[in-house]
Design a protein around this motif. Sequence first.
Motif: not given
Length: 311
Positions: A226-236, A12-23
Amino acid sequence: MLRDSVRVYAPATVANVACGFDVLGFALYEPGDEIVMRKTNSDKTEIVLITGDGGKLSRDASKNTAGVVVDAFLQHIGQKTGIAIELHKKMPLGSGLGSSAASAVAALFAINELMGQPLTRLEMLPFAMEAERLACGAAHADNVAPSLLGGFTLVRSYEPLDVIKLNTPPDLVATVVHPHIEIRTEDARSILRKSVTLKDAIIQWGNVGGLVAGLLMSDYALIGRSLHDQIVEPLRALLIPNFAQVKKAAMQAGALGCSISGSGPSIFALSTSHETGQRIADAITAAFAEVNIATDCYVSPINAEGPRLLD
Ligand code: HSE
């Protein structure tokens, strides 16, 4: 040595790792999927057994990610053989832990072994990405790349595909908590905005750069910052009951950072010891219990190896 039968495990895997949506993504030791694959005298790929999916996955090989990647692989190398697949799901579906990616990667690794390893892991990646398109409508690589290559991976570019395996800091421990609710990746993607402001983009790419640098230097404090997501996490976060409290509990228990694993609902946190990782799992579980949601927890180092033969 050419084999007629193989047993393979893919993580199994953890995708995005907070800030890296889809990368960005990384691989876990557990959970994961197991596949037993053998050559047969028929001329087709068949799914002969699936366990652990509660009857949810298609037994039709042309509609199942494991079957689809095997057919695409055989067509690519220009060989024909009958294949029988047993898929043992040892992880929850729809959990944000890359369930479809683990099945596709296990199947690819197995068929590559059976056919005498004609492809490198990087050459197998596009087949696994196509399986993701079948599973959730988007050919993203942030689950399949770490499952296949192990460790942390960065998709530097999709067109052309350019995937980089990053360093695995030795002390890093992942805590993953799966709350017993289901979120479909398609739904979690459809709520996202199609454009971002320059202000948010600056914050996000600063953190992606910081996280990659932190991983390469094994600088745990930088990884944490650096483990901060400004874009996707607030919505999800709106899809996950008690998310703010869950995250606060993880940070108070000693996490370097905490966010949503892939498209959720699983939560991941990173820390630097198994003891802290377990404390974080307990804290997150207690926060979900406040809203009457049960959980499964996994605490493990980062899996730098990826898929492996079981015998
Ligand atoms: N990067 C993808 C997403 C992963 O967040 O939608 C899906 O698990």
